[in-house]
Each structure stands twice: as C-alpha cells, then as structure tokens.
Design a protein around this motif. Structure first.
Motif, PDB file in Angstrom:
ATOM      1  N   LEU A   6      -2.325  -7.801  -0.929  1.00 36.14           N
ATOM      2  CA  LEU A   6      -1.791  -6.462  -1.194  1.00 36.14           C
ATOM      3  C   LEU A   6      -2.947  -5.480  -1.146  1.00 36.14           C
ATOM      4  O   LEU A   6      -3.875  -5.566  -1.941  1.00 36.14           O
ATOM      5  CB  LEU A   6      -1.121  -6.396  -2.567  1.00 36.14           C
ATOM      6  CG  LEU A   6      -0.711  -5.000  -3.028  1.00 36.14           C
ATOM      7  CD1 LEU A   6       0.408  -4.459  -2.151  1.00 36.14           C
ATOM      8  CD2 LEU A   6      -0.259  -5.024  -4.474  1.00 36.14           C
ATOM      9  N   SER A   8      -4.597  -2.093  -1.916  1.00 34.07           N
ATOM     10  CA  SER A   8      -4.404  -0.979  -2.851  1.00 34.07           C
ATOM     11  C   SER A   8      -4.267   0.296  -2.041  1.00 34.07           C
ATOM     12  O   SER A   8      -5.218   0.770  -1.437  1.00 34.07           O
ATOM     13  CB  SER A   8      -5.599  -0.880  -3.796  1.00 34.07           C
ATOM     14  OG  SER A   8      -5.447   0.213  -4.660  1.00 34.07           O
ATOM     15  N   LEU A 229       0.283  -3.518   4.002  1.00 34.42           N
ATOM     16  CA  LEU A 229       0.810  -3.940   2.707  1.00 34.42           C
ATOM     17  C   LEU A 229       1.345  -5.359   2.818  1.00 34.42           C
ATOM     18  O   LEU A 229       2.248  -5.632   3.615  1.00 34.42           O
ATOM     19  CB  LEU A 229       1.929  -2.998   2.258  1.00 34.42           C
ATOM     20  CG  LEU A 229       2.642  -3.354   0.939  1.00 34.42           C
ATOM     21  CD1 LEU A 229       1.646  -3.346  -0.220  1.00 34.42           C
ATOM     22  CD2 LEU A 229       3.781  -2.382   0.662  1.00 34.42           C
ATOM     23  N   TRP A 231       3.554  -8.258   1.396  1.00 35.67           N
ATOM     24  CA  TRP A 231       4.757  -8.274   0.560  1.00 35.67           C
ATOM     25  C   TRP A 231       4.983  -9.668  -0.005  1.00 35.67           C
ATOM     26  O   TRP A 231       4.863 -10.657   0.719  1.00 35.67           O
ATOM     27  CB  TRP A 231       5.980  -7.831   1.356  1.00 35.67           C
ATOM     28  CG  TRP A 231       7.118  -7.475   0.457  1.00 35.67           C
ATOM     29  CD1 TRP A 231       8.181  -8.243   0.113  1.00 35.67           C
ATOM     30  CD2 TRP A 231       7.250  -6.252  -0.274  1.00 35.67           C
ATOM     31  NE1 TRP A 231       8.993  -7.582  -0.780  1.00 35.67           N
ATOM     32  CE2 TRP A 231       8.441  -6.352  -1.031  1.00 35.67           C
ATOM     33  CE3 TRP A 231       6.482  -5.092  -0.346  1.00 35.67           C
ATOM     34  CZ2 TRP A 231       8.869  -5.324  -1.850  1.00 35.67           C
ATOM     35  CZ3 TRP A 231       6.917  -4.069  -1.162  1.00 35.67           C
ATOM     36  CH2 TRP A 231       8.105  -4.194  -1.902  1.00 35.67           C
ATOM     37  N   LEU A 235       9.164 -10.194  -6.228  1.00 34.06           N
ATOM     38  CA  LEU A 235       8.021  -9.357  -6.568  1.00 34.06           C
ATOM     39  C   LEU A 235       7.296  -9.890  -7.804  1.00 34.06           C
ATOM     40  O   LEU A 235       7.918 -10.103  -8.848  1.00 34.06           O
ATOM     41  CB  LEU A 235       8.472  -7.921  -6.829  1.00 34.06           C
ATOM     42  CG  LEU A 235       8.899  -7.102  -5.612  1.00 34.06           C
ATOM     43  CD1 LEU A 235       9.436  -5.754  -6.049  1.00 34.06           C
ATOM     44  CD2 LEU A 235       7.736  -6.919  -4.649  1.00 34.06           C
ATOM     45  N   TYR A 238       2.459  -7.659 -10.838  1.00 34.33           N
ATOM     46  CA  TYR A 238       1.546  -6.583 -10.464  1.00 34.33           C
ATOM     47  C   TYR A 238       2.127  -5.656  -9.390  1.00 34.33           C
ATOM     48  O   TYR A 238       1.566  -4.609  -9.092  1.00 34.33           O
ATOM     49  CB  TYR A 238       0.186  -7.128 -10.035  1.00 34.33           C
ATOM     50  CG  TYR A 238       0.158  -7.846  -8.709  1.00 34.33           C
ATOM     51  CD1 TYR A 238       0.031  -7.143  -7.513  1.00 34.33           C
ATOM     52  CD2 TYR A 238       0.223  -9.237  -8.650  1.00 34.33           C
ATOM     53  CE1 TYR A 238      -0.006  -7.800  -6.298  1.00 34.33           C
ATOM     54  CE2 TYR A 238       0.181  -9.904  -7.438  1.00 34.33           C
ATOM     55  CZ  TYR A 238       0.062  -9.184  -6.267  1.00 34.33           C
ATOM     56  OH  TYR A 238       0.019  -9.836  -5.062  1.00 34.33           O
ATOM     57  N   MET A 239       3.288  -6.029  -8.826  1.00 32.12           N
ATOM     58  CA  MET A 239       3.968  -5.154  -7.875  1.00 32.12           C
ATOM     59  C   MET A 239       5.197  -4.490  -8.499  1.00 32.12           C
ATOM     60  O   MET A 239       6.036  -3.934  -7.789  1.00 32.12           O
ATOM     61  CB  MET A 239       4.377  -5.936  -6.629  1.00 32.12           C
ATOM     62  CG  MET A 239       3.201  -6.463  -5.812  1.00 32.12           C
ATOM     63  SD  MET A 239       3.724  -7.381  -4.318  1.00 32.12           S
ATOM     64  CE  MET A 239       4.361  -6.048  -3.290  1.00 32.12           C
ATOM     65  N   TYR A 242       6.723  -1.006  -7.518  1.00 30.16           N
ATOM     66  CA  TYR A 242       7.603  -0.798  -6.372  1.00 30.16           C
ATOM     67  C   TYR A 242       9.074  -0.795  -6.789  1.00 30.16           C
ATOM     68  O   TYR A 242       9.882  -0.075  -6.209  1.00 30.16           O
ATOM     69  CB  TYR A 242       7.352  -1.875  -5.314  1.00 30.16           C
ATOM     70  CG  TYR A 242       5.998  -1.730  -4.672  1.00 30.16           C
ATOM     71  CD1 TYR A 242       5.818  -0.893  -3.575  1.00 30.16           C
ATOM     72  CD2 TYR A 242       4.881  -2.384  -5.190  1.00 30.16           C
ATOM     73  CE1 TYR A 242       4.570  -0.722  -2.998  1.00 30.16           C
ATOM     74  CE2 TYR A 242       3.633  -2.223  -4.619  1.00 30.16           C
ATOM     75  CZ  TYR A 242       3.484  -1.395  -3.527  1.00 30.16           C
ATOM     76  OH  TYR A 242       2.244  -1.220  -2.974  1.00 30.16           O
ATOM     77  N   SER A 253      13.954  -6.458  -1.155  1.00 29.18           N
ATOM     78  CA  SER A 253      12.709  -7.216  -1.188  1.00 29.18           C
ATOM     79  C   SER A 253      12.748  -8.371  -0.195  1.00 29.18           C
ATOM     80  O   SER A 253      11.788  -8.612   0.549  1.00 29.18           O
ATOM     81  CB  SER A 253      12.450  -7.742  -2.600  1.00 29.18           C
ATOM     82  OG  SER A 253      11.260  -8.503  -2.646  1.00 29.18           O
TER      83      SER A 253
END
Length: 347
Positions: A6, A8, A229, A231, A235, A238-239, A242, A253
């Motif tokens: 991921l 940042s 990004l 994915w 999720l 830490y995501m 979203y 998702s």
C-alpha cells in the motif's frame, strides 16, 4: 512508505467545491450566509479528467442582492506534493492552471483568484464546517509573507525561496511548525519539506436580480491526487479509512481486488492498480438560503474496467461508465470523496 504494497498516497492535488456566498472585507475574502438567494438546482458531473457543474439560483426577495460568489478549493498540501506530485500539470505557476471558466446566463465572466496558507488538521479530525472554508485550519499566510515565501503550489519555487533565506529562514519556519528540515548527511541530500497547505479561491461579484432565477455554470480540469495502490480484500485495519472516507463495502472491495489482480514473472500474485482520489466540497452549498432544491450528481469512471466507490446511498448505474445520484431538498452534511481504481495495463 510502503505497507503490504500500500503506497501512502498524499492527497496533494486540487479537490473542488460548490459555489459559496460571501463578501470582501478589510481582512480579505470571507464566507457568509444569505437568506435571500436559494440554490434551487445543481447538476454536477465528475470524471477523472473533467468537472462540470451548473446551478440555478433564485433571488426570493423583492430587492436585488449583490455578493461574492466563491469557489474554494480544499487545501493543497505541500508535504503531499513533496512525496507524490501525481497528476499536477507542469505549469502550476500559471494562475488558472485548472482552466477554470465561469459562465452566468450564457456569458463568460472574469474571475479573481486569491490564496491563503493554512496548517490543516488531519482529515479524520475536526473536518471544517461550511462556515469555516474561508480558513480551513490555522491561517499562516502572514507568517509566510514575513519570510518572503510565495503562496505557490510549485514546490521548486517554494524551496528556492526558503533556500534564499538561508538558515535563518529554515530555523524560523521549523520553529513555527511550518517546515520539516533534514540536513544533508552522507549520501542523503538535504530535504526541505514545507508542511503548510495552500487554499485557492476563485470568486467574482454577482448581482442576483429581484425575484428572478440565474444560471451559473463552471467547467475545469480535474487533477485528482493518487498513485499506485495495493488492495487487500478483506480490508485490514490499517485500510479502515477507505471504508469511512469512500464507503467501500464488501462487494466493492472484492471488485477492486479482482479488477487489479495480477501475477508477476516470479509467480507472486498481487492486487495493485492506479488510484484516483477525487474530492468535491459540497457543504459550501449551505451558505445559500435553504437546501438544494434538486441535486443531480453524475460520476463517470472513464472505462468499464475501472471500479469506483463513494458515499451516496441509492446511486444508480446508468451506463457502462456512468452513475447518477439524485436528491431533493438536499442539505449536504459531508463532502464528496470518490475513490476510482484503474487496472495497470499489462503487457
């Protein structure tokens, strides 16, 4: 910084906004509130490359009303530009680098652009209300002017001004919490990272005739921030942003993971795409009289294979790439945050 593929993503590029109502005072441009002029219709179109919006305003009184029509961009973070100048044009020193045009009843009108600098709170905390969009954070415009720092979104121009001031300017900015500075060490070059944000506001003086309707339209280039990004589905914690920011549900998702899935030459499987974060300030509409009578949003994701997510209950797919969301007597309580995932072209 990478975390499980991921990237940042710095939300550095211009997001966009509804027209607000305000005026000019001794302290500069300020938002206000009118009980005389209502926004009776808004038709908004957003794609990764273009934004178009058309409003119908109505002066509900027997007297002409004159005020400042204000189109504010949410803050453009210079620290974000330092790490990810994604999708910004090369000519950001040009005042109208968004190619913004305003048309009133079919006639283009000249607009003025002003800028302020702010230290903004994190997105998750203390998001500004519509009344705070004149200064969405701590205003540091005067402090920068005192050190001869331009209100520019050209990082090279800002860095050059800081270096021209020498260590005295670097120390002053650092002491004020406006700069992260890392001197050269070994093979690592000097790093000058401004941490303020620039707020740009297009505006013009407009008279709304007594008892009449007036159509105001804009169009401009959309320059959303983003980048690569990775994915993960479902999720991970830490995501979680979203889910909150873009209302990514379980089905979306899975669709994002599937659309961006690939296997590299070593047989490793990933889900990674190009992400576009498109933002649009809706809450400035609350500076007009009453709610938006009729609101229509069209989102175009540009290609059928792209996947899009936003917080809009009841949004309907109307074509291979388009979605429409309609509301009546609409009082926005949050701004539009749109996440678009585009598969990386495979060779």
């Amino acid at each position: 910084m990478w975390r499980n593929l991921l990237l940042s993503l710095a939300l550095a590029s211009p997001a966009l906004a509804n027209d607000g109502f305000g005026g000019l005072s001794a302290t500069g441009l300020t938002f206000g509130q009118t009980e005389a002029v209502a926004m009776v219709e808004e038709d908004l179109f957003i794609s990764p490359t273009k934004v178009k919006v058309s409003y119908v305003f109505e002066n509900q009184t027997a007297q002409d009303v004159t005020g400042e029509v204000i189109f504010p961009l949410p803050p453009i973070g210079l620290a974000g530009l330092y790490y990810s100048p994604f999708n910004l044009p090369e000519d950001v020193r040009r005042a109208n680098f968004l190619n913004f045009h305003a048309v009133v009843d079919g006639v283009e009108v000249p607009v003025t652009l002003d800028r302020i600098a702010v230290i903004e709170p994190p997105w998750e905390e203390n998001r500004p209300s519509s009344e705070q969009y004149d200064t969405p954070g701590r205003d540091v415009t005067v402090e920068l002017a005192g050190l001869s720092i331009p209100l520019s979104v050209d990082l090279d121009e800002v860095t050059a001004a800081i270096q021209a001031g020498g260590q005295a300017t670097i120390q002053a900015l650092t002491a004020k919490g406006l700069l992260e500075y890392y001197p050269a060490e070994g093979d690592s070059p000097e790093q000058i990272v401004p941490v303020w944000s620039v707020v740009m506001r297009y505006h013009w003086t407009q008279t709304f005739p007594a008892g009449q309707k007036l159509t105001i339209a804009h169009d401009y280039d959309n320059l959303p921030s983003g980048g690569l990004l990775g994915w993960e589905d479902p999720l991970p914690d830490y995501m979680a942003e979203y889910e909150d920011r873009y209302c990514v549900d379980a089905g979306t998702s899975r669709a994002m993971s599937k659309a961006t899935a690939y296997t590299d030459s070593d047989g490793n499987s990933y889900s990674m795409g190009s992400a576009y974060m498109m933002s649009y300030v809706l809450r400035t509409a609350n500076s007009w009289a009453g709610p938006i009578g009729k609101f229509r949003l069209t989102v175009d994701k540009a290609a059928p294979e792209n996947v899009v997510s936003l917080c809009a209950d009841g949004i309907k797919k109307t074509g291979p790439t388009t979605f429409v969301w309609e509301q009546t007597n609409f009082t926005p309580d949050r701004d539009l945050e749109i996440l678009l995932m585009q598969p990386i072209p495979r060779q």
